[in-house]
Motif scaffolding. Structure first.
Motif, PDB file in Angstrom:
ATOM      1  N   ALA A  23       0.842  -1.191   0.000  1.00 26.63           N
ATOM      2  CA  ALA A  23       0.000   0.000   0.000  1.00 26.63           C
ATOM      3  C   ALA A  23       0.877   1.241   0.000  1.00 26.63           C
ATOM      4  CB  ALA A  23      -0.917  -0.001   1.229  1.00 26.63           C
ATOM      5  N   ASP A  24       0.270   2.365  -0.372  1.00 35.64           N
ATOM      6  CA  ASP A  24       0.989   3.645  -0.385  1.00 35.64           C
ATOM      7  C   ASP A  24       0.621   4.519   0.809  1.00 35.64           C
ATOM      8  OD1 ASP A  24       2.282   3.101  -2.808  1.00 35.64           O
ATOM      9  OD2 ASP A  24       0.528   3.759  -3.962  1.00 35.64           O
ATOM     10  N   ASP A  25      -0.171   3.982   1.725  1.00 35.96           N
ATOM     11  CA  ASP A  25      -0.646   4.751   2.877  1.00 35.96           C
ATOM     12  C   ASP A  25       0.536   5.183   3.761  1.00 35.96           C
ATOM     13  OD1 ASP A  25      -1.837   5.782   5.103  1.00 35.96           O
ATOM     14  OD2 ASP A  25      -3.329   4.199   5.317  1.00 35.96           O
ATOM     15  N   PRO A  26       0.800   6.489   3.847  1.00 36.45           N
ATOM     16  CA  PRO A  26       1.937   6.950   4.650  1.00 36.45           C
ATOM     17  C   PRO A  26       1.630   7.029   6.147  1.00 36.45           C
ATOM     18  CG  PRO A  26       0.877   8.826   3.632  1.00 36.45           C
ATOM     19  CD  PRO A  26       0.122   7.615   3.153  1.00 36.45           C
ATOM     20  N   VAL A  27       0.368   6.820   6.509  1.00 36.57           N
ATOM     21  CA  VAL A  27      -0.038   6.970   7.904  1.00 36.57           C
ATOM     22  C   VAL A  27       0.351   5.750   8.739  1.00 36.57           C
ATOM     23  CG1 VAL A  27      -1.985   7.276   9.464  1.00 36.57           C
ATOM     24  CG2 VAL A  27      -1.928   8.509   7.277  1.00 36.57           C
ATOM     25  N   VAL A  28       0.169   4.559   8.159  1.00 36.58           N
ATOM     26  CA  VAL A  28       0.431   3.326   8.897  1.00 36.58           C
ATOM     27  C   VAL A  28       1.918   2.991   8.795  1.00 36.58           C
ATOM     28  CG1 VAL A  28      -0.117   0.879   9.131  1.00 36.58           C
ATOM     29  CG2 VAL A  28      -1.897   2.496   8.438  1.00 36.58           C
ATOM     30  N   VAL A  29       2.619   3.126   9.905  1.00 35.01           N
ATOM     31  CA  VAL A  29       4.058   2.877   9.952  1.00 35.01           C
ATOM     32  C   VAL A  29       4.307   1.491  10.527  1.00 35.01           C
ATOM     33  CG1 VAL A  29       6.288   3.656  10.837  1.00 35.01           C
ATOM     34  CG2 VAL A  29       4.511   5.330  10.264  1.00 35.01           C
ATOM     35  N   CYS A  30       5.109   0.704   9.822  1.00 30.14           N
ATOM     36  CA  CYS A  30       5.436  -0.657  10.256  1.00 30.14           C
ATOM     37  C   CYS A  30       6.478  -0.604  11.364  1.00 30.14           C
ATOM     38  CB  CYS A  30       5.960  -1.458   9.070  1.00 30.14           C
ATOM     39  SG  CYS A  30       6.384  -3.177   9.455  1.00 30.14           S
ATOM     40  N   ARG A  31       6.622  -1.692  12.101  1.00 29.24           N
ATOM     41  CA  ARG A  31       7.631  -1.771  13.153  1.00 29.24           C
ATOM     42  C   ARG A  31       9.040  -1.657  12.602  1.00 29.24           C
ATOM     43  NH1 ARG A  31       5.994  -7.242  16.034  1.00 29.24           N
ATOM     44  NH2 ARG A  31       5.810  -7.832  13.845  1.00 29.24           N
ATOM     45  N   CYS A  32       9.206  -1.930  11.304  1.00 28.24           N
ATOM     46  CA  CYS A  32      10.542  -1.817  10.712  1.00 28.24           C
ATOM     47  C   CYS A  32      10.891  -0.372  10.380  1.00 28.24           C
ATOM     48  CB  CYS A  32      10.628  -2.673   9.443  1.00 28.24           C
ATOM     49  SG  CYS A  32       9.689  -2.026   8.039  1.00 28.24           S
ATOM     50  N   GLY A  33       9.903   0.549  10.500  1.00 31.35           N
ATOM     51  CA  GLY A  33      10.145   1.952  10.219  1.00 31.35           C
ATOM     52  C   GLY A  33       9.647   2.408   8.866  1.00 31.35           C
ATOM     53  N   ASN A  34       9.339   1.462   7.974  1.00 34.87           N
ATOM     54  CA  ASN A  34       8.819   1.811   6.662  1.00 34.87           C
ATOM     55  C   ASN A  34       7.292   1.887   6.699  1.00 34.87           C
ATOM     56  OD1 ASN A  34      11.308   1.963   5.302  1.00 34.87           O
ATOM     57  ND2 ASN A  34      11.385  -0.266   5.102  1.00 34.87           N
ATOM     58  N   THR A  35       6.715   2.360   5.624  1.00 34.36           N
ATOM     59  CA  THR A  35       5.262   2.413   5.494  1.00 34.36           C
ATOM     60  C   THR A  35       4.816   1.474   4.378  1.00 34.36           C
ATOM     61  OG1 THR A  35       5.398   4.284   3.954  1.00 34.36           O
ATOM     62  CG2 THR A  35       5.166   4.797   6.308  1.00 34.36           C
ATOM     63  N   GLY A  36       3.566   1.029   4.467  1.00 33.10           N
ATOM     64  CA  GLY A  36       2.990   0.199   3.413  1.00 33.10           C
ATOM     65  C   GLY A  36       3.304  -1.274   3.501  1.00 33.10           C
ATOM     66  N   CYS A  37       3.981  -1.734   4.584  1.00 32.98           N
ATOM     67  CA  CYS A  37       4.369  -3.147   4.703  1.00 32.98           C
ATOM     68  C   CYS A  37       3.150  -4.046   4.911  1.00 32.98           C
ATOM     69  CB  CYS A  37       5.330  -3.348   5.860  1.00 32.98           C
ATOM     70  SG  CYS A  37       6.920  -2.514   5.655  1.00 32.98           S
ATOM     71  N   LEU A  38       3.238  -5.258   4.373  1.00 32.24           N
ATOM     72  CA  LEU A  38       2.136  -6.207   4.469  1.00 32.24           C
ATOM     73  C   LEU A  38       1.739  -6.468   5.917  1.00 32.24           C
ATOM     74  CD1 LEU A  38       0.217  -8.315   3.175  1.00 32.24           C
ATOM     75  CD2 LEU A  38       2.095  -9.965   3.331  1.00 32.24           C
ATOM     76  N   GLU A  39       2.697  -6.726   6.799  1.00 31.55           N
ATOM     77  CA  GLU A  39       2.333  -7.073   8.170  1.00 31.55           C
ATOM     78  C   GLU A  39       1.738  -5.894   8.916  1.00 31.55           C
ATOM     79  OE1 GLU A  39       5.868  -6.821  11.402  1.00 31.55           O
ATOM     80  OE2 GLU A  39       6.030  -8.520  10.047  1.00 31.55           O
ATOM     81  N   ALA A  40       2.009  -4.674   8.477  1.00 30.85           N
ATOM     82  CA  ALA A  40       1.426  -3.495   9.114  1.00 30.85           C
ATOM     83  C   ALA A  40      -0.062  -3.364   8.806  1.00 30.85           C
ATOM     84  CB  ALA A  40       2.160  -2.239   8.667  1.00 30.85           C
ATOM     85  N   PHE A  41      -0.531  -4.101   7.791  1.00 31.15           N
ATOM     86  CA  PHE A  41      -1.945  -4.068   7.429  1.00 31.15           C
ATOM     87  C   PHE A  41      -2.664  -5.386   7.694  1.00 31.15           C
ATOM     88  CE2 PHE A  41      -0.220  -0.591   4.982  1.00 31.15           C
ATOM     89  CZ  PHE A  41      -1.219   0.372   5.050  1.00 31.15           C
ATOM     90  N   ALA A  42      -1.928  -6.516   7.694  1.00 28.67           N
ATOM     91  CA  ALA A  42      -2.606  -7.814   7.756  1.00 28.67           C
ATOM     92  C   ALA A  42      -2.083  -8.743   8.843  1.00 28.67           C
ATOM     93  CB  ALA A  42      -2.490  -8.512   6.397  1.00 28.67           C
ATOM     94  N   GLY A  43      -1.052  -8.356   9.580  1.00 26.55           N
ATOM     95  CA  GLY A  43      -0.540  -9.199  10.650  1.00 26.55           C
ATOM     96  C   GLY A  43      -1.446  -9.183  11.871  1.00 26.55           C
ATOM     97  N   GLY A  44      -1.140 -10.027  12.828  1.00 26.33           N
ATOM     98  CA  GLY A  44      -1.967 -10.121  14.025  1.00 26.33           C
ATOM     99  C   GLY A  44      -2.036  -8.825  14.795  1.00 26.33           C
TER     100      GLY A  44
END
Length: 432
Positions: A256-277
């Motif tokens: 995804a291109d959503d800049p709001v949701v930040v993953c634990r790795c520091g990047n945005t748009g990561c799969l686990e940031a949207f679909a992980g537990g």
């Protein structure tokens, strides 16, 4: 702890001639894997003559790896004496560290679990605290086994990228303080045994390959959907780690291109940031607070927190918001998996991890997306199944990682003369 703690040098050359070693390894593998139990069966399957089989069996029984067993069935003449692999000759210690759990086990040399321990744990506490506890649990396991067989090796699965050649984590997103920590060196010095460390998803894939739903398969993808998301790849019957050991790290692929949701790795748009537990729990809590789900709001008020399992229970109770969140997650994972299926063309996809066991909705959506979006030829005979080992997959795989490495001919040559790799931690440093 310094690298000087490992005082045993690795031998520059194999002490066993390669042609001789080949026969020993072949005979041992046939008995160890259960393909042959008598000398006539060994001769037939290996192509070796009776004299060679007698010599190799004699050497293997002499060093304690094989032993004579009961009489086998007769085919007309004298009943042959069966051979047995001495799986009890050594113990393998295995540990699987999740983001919020610690699991340990002691197995025999066939990967059979003899004793195990599992408890909550926080990998973010750092390597000293976590590995101190792992060593305490190992001690409990060895005490339970009454100190019989020596420790032949140790296998560890970690929830982050691992450089397999060195056994060191490499910039793991959810493991502060673990980067480049010498996990192998520490445990090798403590137990005087060879140690192998890998990503936990690779361990899970190996567990399914050796003892689970993928037994006998050659090309599979194991996908873990838990707090994070990852994949283990098996090609030609062997785990594919890639050149540095990070193959299959799909959780941080951009979806995804959503800049709001930040993953634990520091990047945005990561799969686990949207679909992980953790993402499902986060979105469920948001829905509860916004009044979009009475079921989740009640659950949140009762327990103070939500998990992906709560969303599954809510979905099964007809909660529309939970159904939408799980369906969305299934589509995101399925879309990326569809690309992998078309690119890699596996015969089997195994889905494991905590979220995968929370209900059928996510798995059904994932299946539908993969079959709809992958190439028809790639899905013509493709099976997508849930893990059969469940929570034990990583532990069993960590044990088999050790067993596979110890009995690889390149390493077998360095310890078969004594019949045991115990006390030889530098075996893990030898290249394959």
């Amino acid at each position: 702890m310094g690298e000087n703690d490992l005082v045993e040098p690795s031998s520059p050359a194999s002490p066993v001639p390669s042609d001789h070693l080949g026969g020993l390894a072949t005979v041992l593998d046939l008995v160890r894997g259960g393909a042959a139990r008598t000398r006539p069966e060994l001769s037939r399957l290996s192509g070796f003559g009776r004299t060679v089989i007698t010599q190799r069996v004699g050497e293997l029984t002499g060093c304690g790896l094989l032993e004579e067993d009961r009489l086998g069935p007769s085919s007309g003449g004298r009943a042959p004496r069966e051979l047995r692999f001495r799986a009890e000759a050594g113990v393998v210690l295995a540990a699987e560290l999740g983001a919020t759990s610690i699991a340990t086990a002691a197995t025999d040399l066939t990967g059979r679990v003899l004793a195990s321990r599992e408890e909550p744990g926080d990998v973010a506490l750092g390597p000293e605290v976590v590995l101190d506890r792992v060593e305490e649990l190992f001690g409990e396991l060895l005490d339970e086994l009454d100190g019989g067989a020596p420790v032949w090796g140790i296998g560890v699965g970690l929830p982050g990228p691992v450089e397999f050649a060195t056994g060191r984590p490499s910039a793991p997103p959810i493991m502060p303080g673990w980067d480049r920590y010498p996990v192998r060196d520490r445990l090798a010095a403590r137990y005087r045994a060879p140690v192998w460390v890998d990503n936990e998803v690779n361990a899970m894939a190996l567990g399914e390959l050796r003892a689970g739903a993928a037994r006998g398969q050659q090309d599979i993808i194991y996908i873990k959907i838990g707090t994070g998301i990852g994949a283990g790849l098996v090609s030609g019957g062997r785990l594919h780690r890639g050149s540095q050991g990070c193959a299959g790290d799909i959780g941080h692929a951009a979806v995804a291109d959503d800049p709001v949701v930040v993953c634990r790795c520091g990047n945005t748009g990561c799969l686990e940031a949207f679909a992980g537990g953790a993402a499902l729990a986060r979105d469920g809590a948001t829905a509860a607070k916004e009044g979009r789900s009475e079921f989740l709001a009640s659950r949140l008020a009762e327990r103070g927190t939500l998990t992906a399992a709560d969303l599954s229970i809510a979905a099964q109770s007809g909660d529309r918001t939970s159904v939408e969140l799980l369906t969305q997650a299934g589509r995101l994972v399925g879309s990326l998996l569809a690309t992998l299926v078309s690119f890699y063309n596996p015969a089997l996809v195994i889905v494991g991890g905590g979220v995968s066991g929370a209900g059928d909705l996510l798995l059904a959506t994932l299946r539908e997306t993969v079959y709809r979006r992958s190439l028809p030829l790639a899905t013509r005979e493709l099976r997508i199944a849930r893990s059969t080992l469940g929570d034990e997959a990583g532990l069993v795989g960590a044990a088999f990682m050790v067993i596979d490495e110890l009995f690889a001919p390149e390493r077998l040559a360095h310890w078969i003369d004594t019949g045991s790799p115990a006390g030889r931690p530098a075996l893990a440093e030898l290249p394959r």
